[in-house]
Design a protein around this motif. Sequence first.
Motif, short mmCIF file in Angstrom:
data_model
loop_
_atom_site.label_atom_id
_atom_site.label_comp_id
_atom_site.label_asym_id
_atom_site.label_seq_id
_atom_site.Cartn_x
_atom_site.Cartn_y
_atom_site.Cartn_z
N VAL A 562 -24.17 1.07 -23.73
CA VAL A 562 -24.22 0.38 -24.97
C VAL A 562 -24.38 -1.24 -24.69
O VAL A 562 -23.87 -1.79 -23.63
N ILE A 563 -25.26 -1.73 -25.46
CA ILE A 563 -25.61 -3.26 -25.40
C ILE A 563 -25.08 -3.68 -26.61
O ILE A 563 -25.21 -3.53 -27.76
N GLY A 564 -24.16 -4.98 -26.14
CA GLY A 564 -23.73 -5.75 -27.55
C GLY A 564 -22.24 -5.46 -27.69
O GLY A 564 -21.46 -4.99 -26.73
N THR A 565 -21.68 -5.55 -29.08
CA THR A 565 -20.44 -5.41 -29.09
C THR A 565 -20.05 -3.83 -29.01
O THR A 565 -20.65 -2.84 -29.46
N LEU A 566 -18.94 -3.63 -28.32
CA LEU A 566 -18.63 -2.33 -28.04
C LEU A 566 -17.07 -2.02 -28.36
O LEU A 566 -16.03 -2.39 -27.79
N PRO A 567 -16.97 -1.23 -29.75
CA PRO A 567 -15.53 -0.84 -29.97
C PRO A 567 -15.05 0.07 -28.88
O PRO A 567 -15.57 0.79 -28.61
N PRO A 568 -13.77 0.01 -28.58
CA PRO A 568 -13.23 0.77 -27.24
C PRO A 568 -13.38 2.19 -27.72
O PRO A 568 -13.52 3.08 -27.03
N TYR A 569 -12.92 2.68 -29.00
CA TYR A 569 -13.08 4.23 -29.36
C TYR A 569 -14.70 4.66 -29.36
O TYR A 569 -14.78 5.69 -29.34
N GLU A 570 -15.67 3.57 -28.98
CA GLU A 570 -17.04 4.32 -29.03
C GLU A 570 -17.51 4.27 -27.68
O GLU A 570 -18.52 4.48 -27.26
N GLY A 589 -12.68 9.19 -17.25
CA GLY A 589 -12.70 7.87 -17.46
C GLY A 589 -13.61 7.51 -18.61
O GLY A 589 -14.02 8.20 -19.38
N SER A 590 -13.61 6.22 -19.15
CA SER A 590 -14.52 5.83 -20.24
C SER A 590 -14.93 4.81 -20.05
O SER A 590 -14.33 3.64 -19.47
N GLY A 591 -16.55 4.33 -20.43
CA GLY A 591 -17.04 3.12 -19.83
C GLY A 591 -18.25 2.75 -20.92
O GLY A 591 -18.50 3.50 -21.77
N ARG A 592 -18.66 1.63 -20.41
CA ARG A 592 -19.74 1.15 -21.36
C ARG A 592 -21.03 1.95 -21.09
O ARG A 592 -21.88 2.14 -21.76
N SER A 593 -21.23 2.39 -19.88
CA SER A 593 -22.32 3.09 -19.28
C SER A 593 -21.60 4.38 -18.63
O SER A 593 -20.59 4.40 -18.39
N PHE A 594 -22.66 5.43 -18.36
CA PHE A 594 -21.97 6.48 -17.70
C PHE A 594 -23.41 7.24 -17.04
O PHE A 594 -24.49 7.02 -17.47
N GLY A 595 -23.33 8.28 -16.20
CA GLY A 595 -24.16 9.06 -15.54
C GLY A 595 -23.55 10.42 -15.33
O GLY A 595 -22.39 10.37 -14.68
N ILE A 596 -24.34 11.65 -15.52
CA ILE A 596 -23.84 12.78 -15.12
C ILE A 596 -24.82 13.73 -14.86
O ILE A 596 -26.09 13.54 -15.16
N PHE A 597 -24.62 14.35 -13.46
CA PHE A 597 -25.51 15.17 -12.94
C PHE A 597 -24.93 16.60 -12.97
O PHE A 597 -23.82 16.77 -12.56
N SER A 598 -25.73 17.78 -13.30
CA SER A 598 -25.38 18.82 -13.28
C SER A 598 -26.30 19.79 -12.61
O SER A 598 -27.49 19.78 -12.84
N ALA A 599 -25.73 20.89 -11.81
CA ALA A 599 -26.64 21.76 -11.42
C ALA A 599 -26.10 23.33 -11.59
O ALA A 599 -24.73 23.27 -11.33
N SER A 625 -14.16 -1.73 -16.93
CA SER A 625 -13.79 -2.82 -17.26
C SER A 625 -14.40 -3.48 -18.37
O SER A 625 -13.63 -4.71 -18.84
N SER A 626 -15.57 -3.26 -18.65
CA SER A 626 -16.50 -4.30 -19.81
C SER A 626 -16.22 -3.40 -21.06
O SER A 626 -16.52 -4.10 -22.09
N VAL A 627 -15.31 -2.40 -21.20
CA VAL A 627 -14.93 -1.90 -22.48
C VAL A 627 -13.68 -2.90 -22.98
O VAL A 627 -12.69 -2.92 -22.12
N PRO A 628 -13.47 -3.33 -24.08
CA PRO A 628 -12.52 -4.00 -24.53
C PRO A 628 -11.08 -3.51 -24.32
O PRO A 628 -10.90 -2.27 -24.63
N GLY A 629 -10.19 -4.27 -23.57
CA GLY A 629 -8.84 -3.61 -23.46
C GLY A 629 -8.82 -2.97 -22.16
O GLY A 629 -7.72 -2.14 -21.89
N ASN A 630 -10.08 -2.30 -21.64
CA ASN A 630 -9.95 -1.61 -20.21
C ASN A 630 -8.97 -0.10 -20.58
O ASN A 630 -8.25 -0.16 -19.76
#
Length: 679
Positions: A562-570, A589-599, A625-630
């Motif tokens: 997510v680029i820009g304003t990030l509401p924490p619930y998003e 966890g919950s973050g501004r970015s993520f990556g998942i690999f599955s096999a 930590s870049s999510v408001p309120g972490n």
Amino acid sequence: MRINLLVFTAIAASSTLLSNPLLAKAAPARQEIAQAPTPQPTPPPATPTPSTPPTNTPTQPAQPATPPQPPQPTTPTFTLPSNTPAPAPAAEVQVLVGEVAIKTPEGQPPLPPELQQRVYDAIATKPGRTVTKTQLQSDINAIFATGFFSNVQAEPEDTDIGVRVTFFVLPNPVLKSVNTEGTKVLEAGVIDRIFGSQIGKVTNLKDIQTGVKELEKYYQDKGYVLAQIVDIKATPEGNINLVVSEGVIEGIKVAFINEDGKTVDKDGKPVSGNTRDFIITRELTIKEGEIFNKNTVQGDLQKVFALGLFEDLNIGLAPGTDPRKVIVTVNVKERNTGSIAAGAGLSSSTGLFGTVSFQQQNLGGNNQKLGLDIQVGERELLFDLNFTDPWLAGDPYRTSFTANLFNRRLFSYVFDSPVGIGADNDTPRINRLGTGFSFSRPLSSNTTASLGLRYERVSITDSNNAIATVDSLGNPLTSSGTGQDDLLLLQFAYASDQRDNPIKPSSGSVFRIATEQSIPIGLGSIFLNRVRASYSYFIPVNFLNFSEGTQALAFNLQAGTVIGTLPPYEAFQLGGSNSVRGWDEGKIGSGRSFGIFSAEYRFPVFNIVGGVLFFDYGTDLGSASSVPGNPAGARNKPGSGAGYGIGVRVQSPLGAIRVDYGLSSNGGTQFSFGLGEKF
């Protein structure tokens, strides 16, 4: 399938043989045998019945001392005679054969030695043996049956050493070309491949007939099951023209089947249905004026069945006004497409509540979907009204339209325990009241794109439906700081599906990407861009042999930011049945970015049951930590984790029922259930 073909009488009709009968110079005392083959029965044609040329009845045996009459220039059928001798009458006269001669009619070139040998090999009349009139007729049939000759006559003549039998034979012309008429789907080079070896040689009707059968097999193998050769036209110069009826579709109709399996009622009137005809016919690839193809029709039936409106369907064929054309009827039996349900319950979070659900899958017979779900509780009113038109009428690009109006309330896995809201550390709820619409369109047979707009008023509430602004640690729950935000999102998505089978793939790939751009309005003035992508790849394998079926290695990689304003619930949530199995929802966890690999290794077990071995790994890429309120850091979530385990897949009419048991990298376990594969 009957093949009506023309013989080479047209050739004989222009020859010296017909203008000068072979036996015109014969003495009255000579015995003569008719020159035509014994007719053979021909099976009736298959439906649709093509028009056929009139059958030429072979000339009957001539009476003694009367010269045989030449055949009339009518259009005969190409039916090679049988070389099986007819039973001889008990009292038939036998004469001794002293000599056998093979000649061509007067004015014709001598017969080539190889054709002479063909005649000698075919006949049973030999010097030193007795012969009857029936035997000579059988020999004529046998010579015709070689396929090389267009006219055959036998002339017996008394001599001092016995009867001299002279066979007058007129060979077919040298084959110069084979052409077709009435063809639309015949590929270039097919005629040359089938008949090319015969060009430049004396035309052999047996070889032509073999080629005709091979040509019809070519059509059958390509799915053109109604194609047939209805006529063969030959010229004296050695040119053959094959008249082909490929099975042109004259019209397409729709008929409805009742509970008795019939398309007409007890009064003989057509059974009426709810679905409009064009809803069915627009799914068909086949069109009027095109050639009927079994493979295409089978694919079309699958598409019609996939509409979900019918419990049974089949194709009916009938001759058109032109017997060489066909009318295709799609026979369908409709299923019940509407439902309504009601219920009541008691919940600690909502108190006493009641529910009503209405679903109609074929609104107005237009295949439009309308659904309404309402839940009325002591402290809330939740609803979801949705409408879908899977193909806007009159749109040539198959554009679909979806719109909905909703008020939803769900627990948040971003703001989960142990940190809650209020004095009671209550688990916060995410309430979304809004509306939206989207258009979707296929760009090709395996790619689609969609564009939409959605508005939401997002509220963070406690169990009493009271708005909360911060959690128990004082961290903000919304961007506006008021406990409510306005989100207006412009959405775009693209998907490319290259799998060999969308339900149980064993090879190929799927790529999906979606982006949402917010327009800052109202509370929070949120301006963000969210991008999420997924890529799956499948490899066929054969490791186990529990049962026959598809085995595959399946790999999936997902990522987003997510680029820009990030509401924490998003924020992106990690962990759970659709993320990293073995973990509870959102516990990684919950973050501004993520990556998942599955096999996964997918394999059949028996019948409708399959098995899966899986491994998942997910990470927030250090973006918590870049999510408001972490919120993830405040709840001591690790930010990354893995899971592995085993699963069972049970095929059902709704899709694969998924049951997975996973073990997480932190030592926990989880049973998860779902509908359809994870990816």
